[in-house]
Write an enzyme that holds these catalytic residues in place. Structure first.
Site, mmCIF file in Angstrom:
data_model
loop_
_atom_site.group_PDB
_atom_site.id
_atom_site.type_symbol
_atom_site.label_atom_id
_atom_site.label_comp_id
_atom_site.label_asym_id
_atom_site.label_seq_id
_atom_site.Cartn_x
_atom_site.Cartn_y
_atom_site.Cartn_z
ATOM 1 N N HIS A 38 7.517 3.232 1.135
ATOM 2 C CA HIS A 38 6.253 2.512 1.005
ATOM 3 C C HIS A 38 6.361 1.446 -0.079
ATOM 4 C CE1 HIS A 38 2.703 4.708 3.020
ATOM 5 N NE2 HIS A 38 3.809 5.065 3.648
ATOM 6 N N GLU A 106 2.517 0.014 8.596
ATOM 7 C CA GLU A 106 1.095 -0.091 8.265
ATOM 8 C C GLU A 106 0.861 -1.390 7.506
ATOM 9 O OE1 GLU A 106 2.891 2.417 6.566
ATOM 10 O OE2 GLU A 106 2.786 3.905 8.173
#
Length: 317
Positions: A38, A106
């Site tokens: 991430h 995302e």
């Protein structure tokens, strides 16, 4: 019976903490590692987000377990040619014990350079091209590629493992599962959904299936539930919200709608051995090859002691 691995959460822990957890996981009897990739955590309460490729370098020197990213998005924030170099180097560092988990990502992580965030169908198309390009580069040959989404000129990876890096594809819906079956060396999903696994197999034959779940071990069940709700309520958000919300603050706002009861229904909390075994048995029954467990919160040592002595032996691990 599947194997059981440990899921390192880069959203919650510093690089040094992740390396120490990997050591404890190996000592506890877990057989492999997942590590999240991430740019941001899901919310500010989680509080961390180190660069995964630096962490993997450290893991290669600290443990002998196989490692996989769960998962990397090679579409927008990082070009697939650069991801291919990072993955190839990781595989060399780990002596071939590395798999690259990929997915469509995302907005939370991928929009940071100001690029548009494509809709799901376009991202799946980009993922297919990215996987094709990375496989070309894993050969160690010079590659020029001019596709619909990516261009590479005269690129060659000089540091490559003896065998190409396996690429496993993450999917949470039927169309993505079909893409995973067509282009993946394995399938990654976070729920024991037999229908998705069947869709994956019907689209690409017999390949390994990997799953993961979060738990929150603790001697006080109510405190463990509060910890899980505080840190990971975002996992219970429905539909496409996790793919389109752009900042941790937006996830915090949306997560206010998630109740502790919803978290309790999804996350084993406390020190009831039966609850942990029951949650993992769902993956066993769905015929996963490896299941990765992630402990929520700071008490990692207590979790590893509990799983080594109480849970893994019950599962034949």
């Amino acid at each position: 019976m599947p194997e059981f691995g440990y899921f390192l959460s880069c959203e919650e822990h510093s690089p040094a903490e992740l390396v120490e957890q990997a050591r404890m996981a190996e000592q506890a009897g877990f057989t492999s590692l997942w590590v999240s990739d991430h740019y941001h955590p899901w919310n500010d309460h989680q509080g961390q987000s180190p660069f995964v490729w630096s962490v993997i370098g450290a893991l290669s020197q600290a443990v002998s377990l196989p490692v996989e990213t769960a998962v990397t998005c090679p579409l927008v924030r990082i070009h697939p040619a650069v991801v291919a170099q990072a993955a190839a180097t990781s595989a060399v560092q780990l002596g071939g014990r590395f798999r690259l988990g990929v997915g469509t990502g995302e907005a939370l992580n991928e929009h940071i350079l100001g690029s548009p965030w494509p809709e799901t169908s376009v991202r799946l198309e980009m993922l297919e091209e990215a996987v094709h390009l990375m496989r070309l580069l894993f050969t160690g040959e010079q590659v020029s590629h001019r596709g619909k989404h990516y261009t590479v000129e005269n690129a060659r990876l000089y540091t490559v493992p003896d065998e190409p890096v396996p690429i496993d594809v993450s999917a949470f819906g039927p169309r993505a599962a079909e893409v995973a079956g067509r282009i993946g060396d394995g399938f990654i999903t976070m729920t024991p959904d037999r229908s998705l696994i069947e869709r994956f197999h019907s689209s690409g034959g017999s390949k390994p299936v990997y799953g993961g779940l979060k738990v929150c071990w603790g001697t006080d069940k109510e405190e463990a539930l509060r910890t899980a709700h505080h840190l990971w309520a975002n996992e219970q958000l429905p539909g496409e919200l996790p793919q389109i919300l752009p900042t941790p603050r937006h996830f915090e706002q949306a997560s206010q709608l998630v109740t502790p009861d919803q978290v309790q229904a999804a996350v084993p909390c406390g020190n009831d051995v039966e609850a942990h075994v029951k949650a993992l048995t769902k993956y066993v029954e769905a015929e996963f090859d490896t299941v990765y467990v992630s402990q929520i919160g700071k008490d990692q040592r207590g979790f590893f002691n509990f799983y080594r002595s109480e849970v893994l032996p019950r599962l034949g691990a």
